[in-house]
Design an enzyme around this catalytic site. Structure first.
Site, PDB file in Angstrom:
ATOM      1  N   GLN A   1     -27.485  42.205 -16.883  1.00 28.94           N
ATOM      2  CA  GLN A   1     -28.788  42.836 -16.722  1.00 28.94           C
ATOM      3  C   GLN A   1     -28.657  44.236 -16.156  1.00 28.94           C
ATOM      4  OE1 GLN A   1     -30.263  40.938 -12.560  1.00 28.94           O
ATOM      5  NE2 GLN A   1     -29.792  39.414 -14.149  1.00 28.94           N
TER       6      GLN A   1
ATOM      7  N   HIS B   1     -31.310  47.231 -13.885  1.00 29.07           N
ATOM      8  CA  HIS B   1     -32.590  47.535 -13.254  1.00 29.07           C
ATOM      9  C   HIS B   1     -32.921  49.009 -13.456  1.00 29.07           C
ATOM     10  CE1 HIS B   1     -32.024  43.657 -11.478  1.00 29.07           C
ATOM     11  NE2 HIS B   1     -31.062  44.066 -10.670  1.00 29.07           N
TER      12      HIS B   1
ATOM     13  N   GLU C   1     -29.922  47.885  -5.258  1.00 29.83           N
ATOM     14  CA  GLU C   1     -29.600  46.735  -4.409  1.00 29.83           C
ATOM     15  C   GLU C   1     -28.156  46.806  -3.924  1.00 29.83           C
ATOM     16  OE1 GLU C   1     -30.447  43.525  -7.072  1.00 29.83           O
ATOM     17  OE2 GLU C   1     -28.660  43.852  -8.287  1.00 29.83           O
TER      18      GLU C   1
ATOM     19  N   HIS D   1     -24.850  45.003 -14.800  1.00 25.83           N
ATOM     20  CA  HIS D   1     -24.124  44.130 -13.892  1.00 25.83           C
ATOM     21  C   HIS D   1     -24.365  42.657 -14.200  1.00 25.83           C
ATOM     22  CE1 HIS D   1     -28.107  44.684 -12.041  1.00 25.83           C
ATOM     23  NE2 HIS D   1     -27.957  43.461 -11.549  1.00 25.83           N
TER      24      HIS D   1
ATOM     25  N   ARG E   1     -33.032  42.061 -18.975  1.00 24.88           N
ATOM     26  CA  ARG E   1     -31.930  41.185 -19.352  1.00 24.88           C
ATOM     27  C   ARG E   1     -31.327  41.669 -20.672  1.00 24.88           C
ATOM     28  NH1 ARG E   1     -34.753  36.582 -19.395  1.00 24.88           N
ATOM     29  NH2 ARG E   1     -34.699  36.415 -17.118  1.00 24.88           N
TER      30      ARG E   1
END
Length: 279
Positions: free
Chosen positions: A95, A97, A114, A172, A192
């Site tokens: 996926q 972001h 993150e 990642h 995804r």
């Protein structure tokens, strides 16, 4: 938190097809239903289990006591950090972001950067962090369509005590064998790209727009300052590890420690020192 009595949040258990039915010894939680893959520690559904606000969700508390909780001038804003513990029994999807700019283009308040701190890791545990050098966007698209995207991922071994930064735009995936403390912008926005044949929706076009072939993702070494460790200090968050009871500072993980997670920037727009909670 001036004007607000301290309180403890109860964890919120999220079902994920790649998770576990038994989270011991980390949590006294077992289920015969769908497996649990994530435990949210500061999610909007987490409720206060102590103090005068007992029973209220973090969302409700933030809405009613924004300035007392987040700082002066922050009333009306969301709690800035979503903190989770990940329990992958199987591989998570591949996926990516979006960053703040792309997320806002699609009408979302923010993107998602993150980091992962490995509370535990078994031999052979690894994560995918980025696309192999020299790969083009066209090759990534073709690999997705031909179900061989894994071949283009840069895999990284994970050891207990590793801190791994995952900035927005980094392709990642997480493999089994590690327990990860995840600190991120408050967002569940995920595109995804590949899911090993599982019957879940893919987001090919959005993920290719969000993807960056070169990012700053990777392991971060701790900085030891005045008896504690700064595990990471990035644009949106700062994570510190404080050992208790005279533990040696190079103990990577111990039950006798706390982690302090602080917001360093809210919603990608304004600076704040914020306040984190020990977990």
């Amino acid at each position: 938190m001036q004007g607000l009595t301290p309180f403890r949040l109860a964890p919120y258990f999220r079902t994920r097809i790649w998770g576990f039915n038994d989270l011991s010894p980390w949590f006294d939680y077992k289920t015969n239903g769908e497996p649990i893959g994530e435990v949210w520690l500061t999610g909007e559904m987490c409720a206060a289990e102590t103090g005068p606000l007992q029973g209220q969700s973090l969302n409700e508390i933030t809405a009613a006591h924004g300035e007392a909780l987040l700082g002066k001038g922050r009333g009306g804003e969301e709690f800035p950090l979503l903190i989770k513990v990940l329990f992958p029994k199987e591989k998570l999807s591949v996926q990516v972001h979006p960053d703040d700019a792309l997320a806002q283009k699609y009408g979302e308040p923010r993107g998602k950067t993150e980091c992962w701190y490995a509370l535990d890791a078994q031999p052979g545990a690894e994560v995918a962090l980025g696309i192999k050098a020299g790969t083009t966007s066209e090759q990534v698209r073709a690999a997705i369509e031909e179900s061989r995207l894994e071949d283009l991922l840069a895999w990284l071994p994970v050891n207990r005590g590793d801190m791994i930064f995952v900035d927005a735009g980094t392709v990642h995936a997480v493999g089994p064998g590690a327990v990860l403390l995840e600190t991120q912008q408050t967002s569940d926005l995920t595109y995804r790209m590949y899911d090993y044949g599982r019957p879940r929706e893919l987001h090919l076009e959005k993920s290719l727009k969000a993807m960056r072939l070169s990012t700053r993702a990777g392991k971060r070494l701790p900085e030891y300052v005045h008896g504690h460790s700064i595990l990471i200090n990035e644009r949106y968050f700062r994570v510190e590890r404080w050992s208790l009871g005279g533990r040696r500072r190079n103990d990577a993980v111990s039950r006798n420690c706390i982690y302090r997670c602080s917001a360093t920037r809210f919603s990608g727009r304004r600076q704040s020192e914020g306040r984190g909670r020990g977990i």
